[in-house]
Design an enzyme around this catalytic site. Structure first.
Site, mmCIF file in Angstrom:
data_model
loop_
_atom_site.group_PDB
_atom_site.id
_atom_site.type_symbol
_atom_site.label_atom_id
_atom_site.label_comp_id
_atom_site.label_asym_id
_atom_site.label_seq_id
_atom_site.Cartn_x
_atom_site.Cartn_y
_atom_site.Cartn_z
ATOM 1 N N GLY B 154 0.938 -1.154 -0.088
ATOM 2 C CA GLY B 154 -0.139 -0.303 0.155
ATOM 3 C C GLY B 154 0.986 1.539 -0.056
ATOM 4 N N CYS B 155 -0.033 2.675 -0.362
ATOM 5 C CA CYS B 155 0.589 3.679 -0.635
ATOM 6 C C CYS B 155 1.304 3.813 0.620
ATOM 7 C CB CYS B 155 -0.131 4.645 -0.918
ATOM 8 S SG CYS B 155 -1.878 4.717 -0.386
ATOM 9 N N TYR B 156 0.421 3.915 1.716
ATOM 10 C CA TYR B 156 1.201 4.612 3.569
ATOM 11 C C TYR B 156 2.380 3.510 3.685
ATOM 12 C CZ TYR B 156 -2.901 7.648 3.805
ATOM 13 O OH TYR B 156 -3.723 9.399 3.799
#
Lengths: 352, 352, 352, 352
Positions: B154-156
């Site tokens: 995921g990006c986070y």
């Protein structure tokens, strides 16, 4: 609230963003009359030359910052000058009977050594500093009623302290775990032509600055100490967000009693702020958007607890230029004058 | 690096923001050829009907998501579908010899019970899930070389783990003190017509969401656990910032040894990432702007310590759609294929 | 395209927005090597001190603007200086064999009286000015091949002339009816700390400036005259839009033959630009978004006719800093050197 | 202005952007009381569930759109519904004595054939349509005083007609040369989850839409015709600007008498609007910023003439949701009720 004449007010430092908020809000305030605008670089200009959209509303010329002139006309003076200037002006204005609202940092500190350390300026107006009241009405309403000198709080401290105070005052958290991650629109940087505040640089980007050394740190700590009776050290980190106005301050802390949950805290916050017309405690599961506060003197507060980590997280949103600056100063004026606290202060944002 | 023919790749889910990044980057990648675009709602349309500015560059029609069709044409498939879809598709594609890069959350978790709890979907493809590698090359480069299935992070988690890993891996912090305050542009919400993602709502405003319950929390914790050998609980709070792209993740933690200072940590970070071509450790006193990372596969990292509080603060900035999504998947492809890790991946942003 | 060594290039004025585009694009250009960075205020600094995100990519110090130094190292020089400086430098550089690409207005005008009137500077380098070629490759490709001095077009003229030229060249419109309404991102104002370019001022607002007196008016008119053989007066109005990059230029004109419709014009435009790799004529009913052009050297053009008013409306979108400035200069370099015209120039934007 | 009780008002369509402006402004209006909120999709919800920041201010539930219910409670109704709905509701409300302010396009047209052609809906409420007054007070103040049905103008027509009217009314321009290039913030697209209105798509970009076929074209032309007594065709082009609120409308036209200069026109405009409290004619050389108008019911107008081309250019800026929608409706209410025209309508923007 009937009164024969409006109170005469002057504003010094009118070309900055704090200045123009004061002009707008005081112009619409029902019990005051703006009788003096003072400035350094724009002296001699009509105010409409600095802000052309105000041409039809304010027909005043910006005048020199002259004590005698100010005192002869104004019962109340708002000072929107850079840090380090007010401490020279305020004692003279006070001695001639003016009430003074200082938007700079000069009268926020009881301990002038702390001020001198962080602001690089020597001070010996100890007596005047001692008479000043920190202008956060939600904490110091009574003191505000009986002073003539208000040190108006910084924008980050306003948002952060309103989020923190109920927790600290009631001893609900471990003070050494406080972390404040605070995000501000770029108007907080002032009306200065700085490179990093250009739209071309700041738009579409997010970044931090003054990490572990922002001047609002000791200001927050001073009030935390005043609330708890002992020294508190907070971790404070500020950011510039690509928007004009608004601060969102996030406060993290470990709960002393892990059994305390969100709904308890909502009750505690509502009770703590029950006489505070500008505080809005949001229902459970709702967190503040800065936009809701923009153009108002409100502070929106949302609260969450995490049973996995035994922490509380509080989010507070204000308009950095109103509740974080000019609006709060006028709130203090209303209190000091014995007027209704909300007079002339907007409570409904324009949305979207 | 000479090779007779380009590797054939297909992209499923091409109308979303992850999809269009893949199309752009793979179109410019020197060793691959896009031979298939798949989608559900846009099936039958030319890609230029979805993104008109691509009319001169990509002359492909969006086709149905048909396993046989995909397998007959593609050596490699990127899946940019919503969570919960890939786990049905991937086993079939793998069984027919395709290499699979999944941009959804489906193959990020070793423990499928954790997945099922957070994503509300039952799963029994345990074997496939076990064969998947978490596609964060800075931590799992070797594993990536020898798998056929990548669960792209995921990006986070990408931003947060790159900031955290050196501290955790080397035991420098107290894991229970980890707080991650992560701010994202609104493209992270995907190409969905949601009310809160409208410019009229999101512009000029900042707010948080999914407080204490964002799905990236267990993803981050899984890798923290893998790095340290024991369970770690992190406090994770996300925000939507009024900008299109970019994530700034701020990690706070208490230092195990308060004697450790920023310069030590800069040295440690540089050493930790010495073979990582996309990590940029910033010099002391410099903190990342998200804009620097936008349009690149880079992760900028800035570090500070606070001797007043004995904490370390790490800031990491990425482009959420490139290093946080499509670019990182291609970085994994490069590694898996034995190509140069940086091939086809931009390293210089357009500024401003 | 094989060549033994890369062409050596220097860039003067590297801290501005034009400068940093040149640095980025030339750094990634396969046939050149940056060997000199020159500046005035930042002399002696590493380039990474001005733009910290470039620390890992460009390891050069900014040097004084010294003719001998430049000539000793560079075959090609790009000059990104304010108006009025290049006309002193260029003749010397040319006389010593350098090829010169001037991003300022100094060598855009054949008629130096027009220049002197609009730019308030006397000039007597008539011979040099006469040898300069207006660097709009879509109109002057052949001339560019055989000169050593390029006067690179302004950003507004680039967008406006690419929209206008087919109409004018083929006599399809009444020249006295031309109205150009051109909207620009604020990076067009340069990297200058001007009050009106602050995010706090420009964000959330739209306004015009230099109405009926913008300096790009005579520049556009000069080329219109060159295309038609007679004097043309255009109505030109610029705006600052709250975005970083991009220009959208709207051209209105009355059709000479009202029978001409959109589809005819689409055919004419496609034919006119058939050898121009950076021009994208959009299909009917599609109009350009500036974002499509950002980060590329492209110009997107959309066309409409109105049978109710017998007018044609042409919309053109470019990245003001690439096709409108640095990218176009490199496009000219490619042509002058006999390289492929598109070399090192991006054609796919990052979207969104 | 003393009155025994406040006028009771209802608002239909309260979840849209027009609706929330009405709620905010009427909530603060000293002579009205909101007694009914109506909606379709949000029926049964507290208004604070739709707009959480209003929880402390408005304690009303959204009710069904029921004629009897409305009529039993409201003296005045504002209708903020999509086009094509009001023409069914309004006749019934009027017949029962309600005053109706329609924010949709349904009652803007005298000629229902024009309406039916542009809005694809058959109509036979000719009588009601004839009794409606176009709610642009600066042109139709007297008619507004004596009607019960206001067709509130569109946002673009408001800005454009205020810029155009003095020129047309006094025959100063050639009507066939009128070009209107009008730029709007994205809130003009309404509170609809459309892809092109997402921040990720619209931010950092500028584009046009509905070229030569926007529905506001016939609305503008109808009023132009009414002002001049003969048919007028205008060229109208709209744009979406990456900002929330505000319209800047630019009007170009050829002067009938080229001897007329800017200062003449400033005088003419000031005279034309001398009784109009919301019109601000800017001094020479000053052009409006949309931000000046945002949050107010003002229209700022800047004028320029070009002696080179014999054209006049007029710039007008409004807040599209206030003067362009809800505020203007309330201005009409004030006039119809015989109250002060400016009552409850803000005239000072928050700046920056």
């Amino acid at each position: 609230m009937a009164q024969l004449k409006r109170t005469t007010v002057g504003i010094v430092g009118v070309s900055g963003y704090g200045g123009i908020q004061l002009v707008k809000l005081l112009q619409e305030h029902p019990l005051v009359e703006i009788v003096y605008l003072g400035g350094k670089e724009s002296t001699g200009k009509f105010y409409a030359e600095v802000y052309p959209h105000l041409g039809h509303e304010i027909d005043l010329v910006i005048e020199p910052i002259d004590i005698d002139l100010i005192v002869s006309r104004c019962e109340v003076v708002f000072l929107g000058l850079p840090n380090g200037y007010t401490c020279d002006l305020a004692p003279k204005l006070l001695s001639k009977g003016c009430k003074v609202f200082d938007l700079s940092a000069d009268y926020r500190f009881k301990n002038l050594q702390v001020y001198s350390y962080w602001y690089n300026k020597k001070r010996n107006d100890i007596e005047t500093a001692n008479s000043a009241v920190y202008g956060l009405p939600e904490l110091y309403r009574t003191d505000i009623q009986s002073t003539s000198l208000i040190g108006c709080p910084g924008c980050y401290p306003t948002a952060s302290l309103l989020a923190l105070s109920p927790l600290l005052k009631q001893g609900l958290i471990l003070p050494e775990t406080i972390i404040i991650d605070a995000k501000s629109g770029t108007s907080g940087g002032g009306r200065q032509a700085k490179m990093n505040l250009l739209l071309a640089e700041a738009e579409g980007s997010l970044g931090t600055y003054n990490v572990v050394r922002h001047r609002h740190t000791p200001e927050i700590e001073q009030i935390c100490c005043d609330l708890t009776g002992h020294e508190v050290k907070v971790q404070f980190t500020p950011y510039l967000v690509p928007m004009v106005r608004g601060i969102l301050s996030t406060v993290y802390a470990s709960l002393r009693d892990p059994g305390l949950v969100r709904d308890d805290l909502l009750t505690i916050y509502k009770a703590f702020y029950r006489f505070c017309p500008f505080i809005r405690i949001l229902p459970k599961g709702v967190y503040p958007q800065t936009k809701w506060a923009c153009g108002t003197n409100l502070c929106y507060i949302g609260i969450e607890t995490d049973s996995r980590t035994d922490r509380v997280i509080v989010f507070s949103a204000i308009d950095n230029l109103i509740k974080g600056q000019a609006g709060q100063a006028i709130q203090c004026l209303n209190i000091m004058m014995g007027w209704e606290e909300t007079l002339g202060l907007p409570q409904l944002c324009f949305y979207p």
